[in-house]
Design a protein around this motif. Structure first.
Motif, PDB file in Angstrom:
ATOM      1  N   SER A 361      35.566  37.451  36.371  1.00 44.87           N
ATOM      2  CA  SER A 361      36.711  38.372  36.845  1.00 44.87           C
ATOM      3  C   SER A 361      37.898  37.376  37.455  1.00 44.87           C
ATOM      4  O   SER A 361      37.631  36.219  37.657  1.00 44.87           O
ATOM      5  CB  SER A 361      36.292  39.492  37.674  1.00 44.87           C
ATOM      6  N   LEU A 362      38.881  38.161  38.053  1.00 43.16           N
ATOM      7  CA  LEU A 362      39.966  37.605  38.895  1.00 43.16           C
ATOM      8  C   LEU A 362      39.349  37.315  39.979  1.00 43.16           C
ATOM      9  O   LEU A 362      39.799  35.976  40.649  1.00 43.16           O
ATOM     10  CB  LEU A 362      41.203  38.653  39.057  1.00 43.16           C
ATOM     11  N   ARG A 363      38.476  37.877  40.747  1.00 45.61           N
ATOM     12  CA  ARG A 363      37.738  37.448  41.913  1.00 45.61           C
ATOM     13  C   ARG A 363      36.969  36.363  41.683  1.00 45.61           C
ATOM     14  O   ARG A 363      37.097  35.444  42.695  1.00 45.61           O
ATOM     15  CB  ARG A 363      37.064  38.647  42.302  1.00 45.61           C
ATOM     16  N   ARG A 366      39.554  33.244  41.645  1.00 51.59           N
ATOM     17  CA  ARG A 366      39.870  32.916  42.949  1.00 51.59           C
ATOM     18  C   ARG A 366      39.061  32.116  43.617  1.00 51.59           C
ATOM     19  O   ARG A 366      39.203  31.223  44.321  1.00 51.59           O
ATOM     20  CB  ARG A 366      40.363  34.148  43.569  1.00 51.59           C
ATOM     21  N   GLU A 500      46.109  40.411  45.666  1.00 46.26           N
ATOM     22  CA  GLU A 500      45.351  39.580  46.408  1.00 46.26           C
ATOM     23  C   GLU A 500      44.527  40.172  47.522  1.00 46.26           C
ATOM     24  O   GLU A 500      43.373  39.993  47.905  1.00 46.26           O
ATOM     25  CB  GLU A 500      46.359  38.437  47.195  1.00 46.26           C
ATOM     26  N   LEU A 503      41.508  41.711  45.759  1.00 47.76           N
ATOM     27  CA  LEU A 503      40.564  40.698  45.700  1.00 47.76           C
ATOM     28  C   LEU A 503      39.664  40.173  46.768  1.00 47.76           C
ATOM     29  O   LEU A 503      38.717  39.847  46.722  1.00 47.76           O
ATOM     30  CB  LEU A 503      41.013  39.595  44.826  1.00 47.76           C
ATOM     31  N   THR A 504      40.496  40.218  47.781  1.00 41.91           N
ATOM     32  CA  THR A 504      39.680  39.777  49.013  1.00 41.91           C
ATOM     33  C   THR A 504      39.235  40.857  49.835  1.00 41.91           C
ATOM     34  O   THR A 504      38.221  40.458  50.775  1.00 41.91           O
ATOM     35  CB  THR A 504      40.871  39.096  50.105  1.00 41.91           C
ATOM     36  N   VAL A 510      34.109  44.956  41.591  1.00 43.64           N
ATOM     37  CA  VAL A 510      34.943  44.421  40.557  1.00 43.64           C
ATOM     38  C   VAL A 510      35.575  45.524  39.419  1.00 43.64           C
ATOM     39  O   VAL A 510      36.710  45.402  39.380  1.00 43.64           O
ATOM     40  CB  VAL A 510      34.071  43.421  39.572  1.00 43.64           C
ATOM     41  N   VAL A 513      38.494  47.054  41.849  1.00 40.18           N
ATOM     42  CA  VAL A 513      39.352  46.269  41.627  1.00 40.18           C
ATOM     43  C   VAL A 513      40.438  46.246  40.186  1.00 40.18           C
ATOM     44  O   VAL A 513      41.592  46.278  40.190  1.00 40.18           O
ATOM     45  CB  VAL A 513      39.106  44.676  41.899  1.00 40.18           C
ATOM     46  N   ASP A 514      39.468  46.493  39.092  1.00 44.07           N
ATOM     47  CA  ASP A 514      40.174  46.534  37.778  1.00 44.07           C
ATOM     48  C   ASP A 514      40.965  47.776  37.857  1.00 44.07           C
ATOM     49  O   ASP A 514      41.982  47.769  37.229  1.00 44.07           O
ATOM     50  CB  ASP A 514      39.086  46.476  36.951  1.00 44.07           C
TER      51      ASP A 514
END
Length: 592
Positions: A361-363, A366, A500, A503-504, A510, A513-514
């Motif tokens: 995932s993007l998280r 990162r 961001e 994500l933080t 997840v 967040v999507d």
């Protein structure tokens, strides 16, 4: 598919007649209609998930000798009988003549689809009175008034009350018939007009194939009969007699006799049953709540382009097969396969990532790259700059692109998954390269490109056992470089800051967040639509554009660049709709 497929024939004595029809039964068969173990041996075969039996116990009302007056079907006197010199003769079992397909007492055919528990039943006429009337009317119209020019070809007709019909008329050669040919039609009847029209190309191709096979068999029989006993010369030498009087002494020939195929009706049942099943499964209805998103429209357009390209390639390949000699150096093309080392341009829809996901995932990305490196990479992705990944691990590159592409609208994604040479930025904004490929110097120093180099980590830098990071990434080091690094204190585009923040936030899963990312993309695509209509469709002064950007909350430099790049991802459907609206504005009421 809730439809009926039927074969019809224009009899010289009785006019249009239904020879053979196949219908779909969703409910259980009536009592006595099912195939029971004690009915003797029944040959069964399975093909494509459909189980076929050689017969069923139901008898068409038109076939039995004790037909009731209220039962559907033509009277026995209206059917062709075998006769010689005016005297009726009995037929051997399994043989039929004239308007009749299956002999008296033939149980018909039944196929059972194990996947959907649907039964396909074939007989000369439908057993239900209402269905018989609908099929009968469609048969008459297909062979009388509803005929295309030339009397051979497809046509569409029907209404809400009697159903809609796709009809394809054709001729079958017969050396004993008037004009040496007989007239037939294959019809498909259903109540859903839109579904039937959308199925026109599919039905036309498959039914045309069935017709070609029938005509080919009949042509061989016709040529053999003409070679043995030419009928044209014999008729010219025969004194004139009324045609009907002459026909009384000759039995009408059945389609099985014209094609010399005793298994014709079983083959037609299989073909009609497959046609109903395939036509019903190729189109599905989806319930869409609200207007479709830009991503949905772009995906539909790309799918349509791929289908057109596939058809054009199929046609070109068919022409090449006909040629006896191919030119030297000719290379075959294939739509769905591409060599690993190829540098061919691949659309975001034609390229399908592998199942293996190195980046989850993007998280996760990162966490692996670090906050500053990920922000630099994400900024370049959102701005539309070229993102280059250099690695030996193709799975790693593919998973990275799969994750990063979720930050952009579908129309803004242009991917070359893995190439053996550098490709220019106008061809792709995501490019995967092998480590030995040299990147031009002007690209490395450009502020419109970012390079992610993947190196094997030194043994001393490997994480200890039990580390939370994915073990497949523990052996790599990631170096993110660009000609213009993004300063840590730079505000950046608004969507990046919100992304961001999501994500933080460890309280968000997840999946949540999507969904947040989808909402953010839709929010900014709406701003893109407003800006496109304001600047491209209708000419506006620069001052008005700045005011609009301030109202949209996108007056910063990064936000403006992002909107201009995302404007390239708008669908052709939306752009053409706006242009047509401007060319033909709605009429306004006159003011008093």
């Amino acid at each position: 598919m809730n439809a009926i497929v039927a074969l019809c024939h224009f009899c010289e004595l009785h006019g249009p007649r239904t020879l053979f029809c196949t219908e779909v039964l969703h409910a259980p068969l009536p009592k006595g209609a099912g195939d029971s173990p004690g009915q003797g041996e029944q040959a069964e075969e399975e093909e494509g998930g459909i189980q076929m039996s050689s017969g069923i116990c139901t008898h068409s009302p038109a076939e039995g000798a004790s037909t009731e007056s209220s039962s559907p079907g033509p009277k026995k006197s209206d059917m062709c009988e075998a006769s010689v010199g005016g005297w009726a003769v009995s037929l051997p079992p399994g043989r039929a003549l004239g308007c009749r397909s299956l002999a008296v007492g033939h149980p018909g055919y039944l196929s059972h689809d194990k996947e959907t528990s649907i039964k396909y039943v074939s007989h000369q006429h439908p057993s239900h009175p209402q269905l018989f009337s609908i099929v009968r009317q469609a048969c008459v119209r297909s062979l009388s008034c509803e005929v295309c020019p030339g009397r051979e070809g497809p046509i569409f007709f029907g209404d809400e009350q009697h159903g809609f019909v796709f009809s394809h008329t054709f001729f079958i050669k017969d050396s004993l018939a008037r004009g040496f040919q007989r007239w037939y039609s294959i019809i498909t009847i259903m109540m859903d007009r839109i579904y039937l029209i959308n199925s026109w190309p599919f039905l036309l191709g498959k039914i045309r194939g069935i017709i070609d096979e029938l005509q080919g068999k009949a042509l061989k029989v016709f040529e053999a009969e003409q070679f043995g006993c030419p009928q044209r010369a014999q008729r010219m030498n025969t004194a004139f007699t009324p045609f009907l009087h002459q026909r009384n002494g000759n039995a009408a020939r059945s389609l099985t006799s014209l094609t010399s195929d005793d298994n014709l009706w079983a083959c037609l049942h299989t073909s009609f049953a497959w046609l109903l099943k395939a036509c019903g499964s190729r189109l599905t209805e989806k319930l869409l709540e609200g207007a479709p998103t830009e991503d949905t429209l772009v995906q539909m357009e790309k799918l349509a382009d791929l289908e057109e390209e596939s058809e054009s390639w199929d046609n070109s390949e068919a022409e090449e097969e006909k040629a006896s000699v191919l030119p030297e150096g000719a290379e075959g093309r294939e739509l769905t396969k591409c060599p690993t080392g190829s540098s061919s341009l691949s659309d975001c829809e034609s390229w399908q990532p592998r199942k293996l996901s190195v980046f989850q995932s993007l998280r996760h990305m990162r966490q692996v790259l670090g906050a500053s490196s990920f922000r630099m990479l994400a900024w370049h992705v959102l701005m539309g700059n070229q993102v280059i990944w250099k690695s030996r691990d193709t799975d790693l590159v593919l998973s990275a692109f799969e994750v990063l592409r979720t930050m952009l609208p579908v129309g803004c994604v242009r991917v070359i998954p893995y190439s053996s040479q550098y490709e220019e930025a106008y061809r792709c904004n995501f490019l995967g390269l092998s480590p030995h490929v040299q990147i031009p110097t002007h690209v490395l120093s450009s502020e419109f490109a970012v390079v992610v180099e993947v190196h094997t980590a030194a043994p001393s830098s490997l994480p200890p056992a039990g580390c939370e990071d994915d073990q497949s990434l523990s052996k790599y080091e990631f170096v993110v470089t660009s000609g213009s690094a993004v300063a840590a204190d730079r505000v950046g585009p608004t969507i990046l800051n919100k992304m961001e923040a999501a994500l933080t936030n460890q309280n968000l899963s997840v999946d949540v967040v999507d969904q947040c990312l989808i909402c953010l993309k839709e929010e900014w695509m709406n701003k893109v639509k407003v800006l496109f209509k304001f600047t491209k469709v209708v000419s506006r002064p620069k001052e008005d554009t700045q005011k609009l950007l301030s109202i949209l909350g996108a007056s910063e430099e990064d936000n403006v660049k992002l909107l201009k790049f995302w404007m390239t991802g708008l669908s052709k459907t939306y752009k053409s709709h706006l242009m047509s609206t401007v060319r033909s504005p709605p009429a306004t009421e006159p003011r008093n």
